[in-house]
Design an enzyme around this catalytic site. Structure first.
Site, PDB file in Angstrom:
ATOM      1  N   CYS A  45       0.822  -1.218   0.000  1.00  8.62           N
ATOM      2  CA  CYS A  45       0.000   0.000   0.000  1.00  8.62           C
ATOM      3  C   CYS A  45       0.855   1.267   0.000  1.00  8.62           C
ATOM      4  O   CYS A  45       0.355   2.355  -0.283  1.00  8.62           O
ATOM      5  CB  CYS A  45      -0.937   0.005   1.212  1.00  8.62           C
ATOM      6  SG  CYS A  45      -2.178  -1.308   1.172  1.00  8.62           S
ATOM      7  N   VAL A  83       4.971 -22.507  -6.471  1.00  7.86           N
ATOM      8  CA  VAL A  83       4.245 -23.767  -6.301  1.00  7.86           C
ATOM      9  C   VAL A  83       3.452 -23.996  -7.576  1.00  7.86           C
ATOM     10  O   VAL A  83       2.554 -23.225  -7.906  1.00  7.86           O
ATOM     11  CB  VAL A  83       3.343 -23.724  -5.062  1.00  7.86           C
ATOM     12  CG1 VAL A  83       2.526 -25.003  -4.957  1.00  7.86           C
ATOM     13  CG2 VAL A  83       4.177 -23.515  -3.797  1.00  7.86           C
ATOM     14  N   ALA A 117      -3.371 -11.700  -6.222  1.00  8.68           N
ATOM     15  CA  ALA A 117      -4.072 -11.394  -7.467  1.00  8.68           C
ATOM     16  C   ALA A 117      -3.094 -10.760  -8.442  1.00  8.68           C
ATOM     17  O   ALA A 117      -2.025 -10.276  -8.055  1.00  8.68           O
ATOM     18  CB  ALA A 117      -5.254 -10.466  -7.201  1.00  8.68           C
TER      19      ALA A 117
END
Length: 536
Positions: A45, A83, A117
């Site tokens: 942020c 992963v 995301a």
């Protein structure tokens, strides 16, 4: 006795919080974080504010490093390690080390997914040009800052006027660039209602920002391998030396989908109250996971740092001990600062509430953030959204200077407890002249809402048609100075202090008013609504 082996996919907010909470409650657990990026825990942020210069020291953005995780928490961190697959039957994951290209399998007892995301990047030719950017991590930040520091970029276009987009608009203007912002929605800050977002548009334009709304970008213009402008549907090209794509994010659900985990209606990974996926040994938190919305009671995707941190903590506790408090529903509270003006919201906008099928009404208040007689009071506009029958508060928005965050935080708390207008009107809030008012702006907004709910007045919200009735006259009761800055067509100006003595007959003729007090109250609150309308 050895504890569980807890593997965590992704760091930053959700994954790092899960790891440290698990360690604090289970010293015998083996905890490993796999992070495909270079940094396991950073203040994402804060990225726009390093570019803008407010945060000068880049190292301040590094919350934790692999070494600090090992030394302080005995947690193993593998960066630049992805992963690639989950074998649920074997309780194993397949891991790719991007430094060496080596693949290996790792066993888990509990697996926590925090993959985050990805920014939305349309398949435009030129989207991969060196002067086209997204902002998601420290590497993105460094690239943008280097482009700005070079002094070669004079004009920037930001595509997307959401919270991050506007923070970057401010950062780039602060660094001396001429900035245009292009937004597909008919307003900036699409989650807000239009009349509230309009206040921020005014702020942007006052600072020289070119605001283009209701327009879809068709593509990028290129020359010599670099983007030179953003092309609009009417053929216009907005020139740019630097383009930032801030068009929202998509949850990283590929790993979960491939493993056969349930994806919820929002498009994110479905979880229960303990953040467990459809496989009870696998948890999901952060931007890739659903949360429960406090107002609608429905699963939602809310990619914000607060829920990611809190839910990561709960998932880590449950994975390490087998029990934890249930995840708290979220209100979607968010705030942004743009050139000293804050815009914040919590819960549902009026538009979203109506889309959810709720019978809603709204109320406004315009007031200073503390007592007007104490120097320095800054004006804010508050909007309450409430359900007509139950009078339950459904949401709030605020735009203004100081104190916006405090009021939205309070309404968010009321939403958490499913509070009503009466609850909000009766709240006992701290008061001293330099901090607030005896009747806080929130109280005023609640009082206005109660007047509407009780049938004392009938408000016409911005955007609604003004009734045209025979033998009627639209009266603007603001000051002459306010009236001169813009008014509705056909209105006459009678300032409120002069109203009672000047036109008692006119007051008695107002539809719905049975006596002078009702009429005066109606016109006082009408003056609030006029402040929110675009200038004629």
């Amino acid at each position: 006795m050895s504890g569980p082996r807890i593997l965590i996919v992704g760091g930053v907010a959700g994954g790092a919080s899960a790891a440290t909470r698990a360690r604090r409650l289970n010293e015998s657990a083996e905890i490993v974080i796999f992070e495909r990026g270079e940094h396991v825990s950073f203040a994402n942020c804060g990225l726009p504010y390093h570019i803008g210069g407010q945060i000068a020291d880049r190292d301040k953005l590094l919350v934790s490093t692999p070494e600090s995780f090992r030394r302080r928490f005995n947690i193993s961190v593998h960066t630049r390690t992805e992963v690639a697959a989950i074998d649920r039957a074997a309780h194993e994951i397949e891991v790719v080390d991007h430094a060496t290209g080596r693949r290996r399998r790792e066993h888990y007892d509990k697996l926590i997914l925090a993959p985050g995301a990805e920014p939305i990047v349309p398949p435009w030719p030129g989207a991969d040009a060196p002067n086209v950017f997204v902002l998601r991590n420290l590497r993105d930040m460094d690239r943008i800052k280097a482009a700005v520091d070079s002094g070669q970029a004079k004009r920037a276009v930001v595509v997307g006027a959401g919270f991050i987009g506007l923070e970057m608009v401010e950062a780039l203007v602060t660094r001396g660039l001429h900035v245009a912002v292009v937004e597909l929605a008919p307003q900036v800050l699409p989650p807000l209602d239009a009349e509230m977002a309009r206040e921020i548009e005014r702020v942007l334009r006052r600072h020289g920002v070119e605001v283009i709304t209701g327009v879809a970008v068709e593509g990028l213009e290129q020359d010599g391998g670099r983007v030179t402008g953003v092309r609009l549907p009417d053929g216009r090209v907005v020139p740019a030396d630097l383009v930032l794509l801030s068009m929202g994010v998509r949850p990283n659900t590929g790993l979960a989908r491939a493993a056969g985990l349930t994806i919820g209606p929002s498009g994110a990974i479905a979880v229960n109250e303990h953040l467990q996926t459809s496989d009870p040994d696998i948890y999901a938190v952060g931007d890739a996971a659903e949360v429960l919305h406090a107002v609608t009671g429905q699963p939602a995707r809310v990619p914000l740092a607060g829920p990611a941190n809190r839910n990561g903590r709960l998932a880590g506790e449950h994975a390490a001990t087998g029990h934890a408090l249930p995840a708290t529903p979220v209100t979607g509270i968010a705030i942004v600062g743009v050139f000293g003006t804050a815009a914040a919201m919590t819960g549902l906008s009026a538009r979203a509430a109506r889309q959810a099928g709720l019978d809603v009404d709204v109320a406004y208040a315009i007031a200073g953030h503390h007592a007007g007689y104490y120097p320095g009071a800054q004006e804010m506009i508050l909007k309450l959204v409430f359900e007509r029958g139950s009078r339950r508060v459904l949401g709030a928005q605020a735009v203004g200077g100081a104190g916006v965050d405090k009021r939205i935080d309070i309404v968010s708390t009321v939403l958490h407890f499913r509070g009503t207008l009466e609850d909000l009107a009766g709240l006992d809030l701290a008061y001293a002249p330099q901090f607030g008012s005896a009747k806080d702006p929130l109280h005023i907004a609640a009082f206005v809402a109660l007047n509407t709910a009780d049938g004392h007045v009938r408000a016409i919200a911005p955007g609604e048609p003004i009734p045209s009735e025979p033998r009627s006259q639209l009266v603007d009761v603001r000051s002459a100075e306010e009236f001169a800055r813009g008014a509705l067509p056909g209105a006459i100006n009678i300032p409120l202090p002069e109203l009672r003595d000047t036109v008692p007959g006119l007051l008695r003729g107002i539809a719905g008013c049975t006596h002078l007090n009702d009429a005066a109250r109606a016109l006082t609150e009408a003056a609030i609504l006029l402040r929110l309308l675009p200038a004629a």
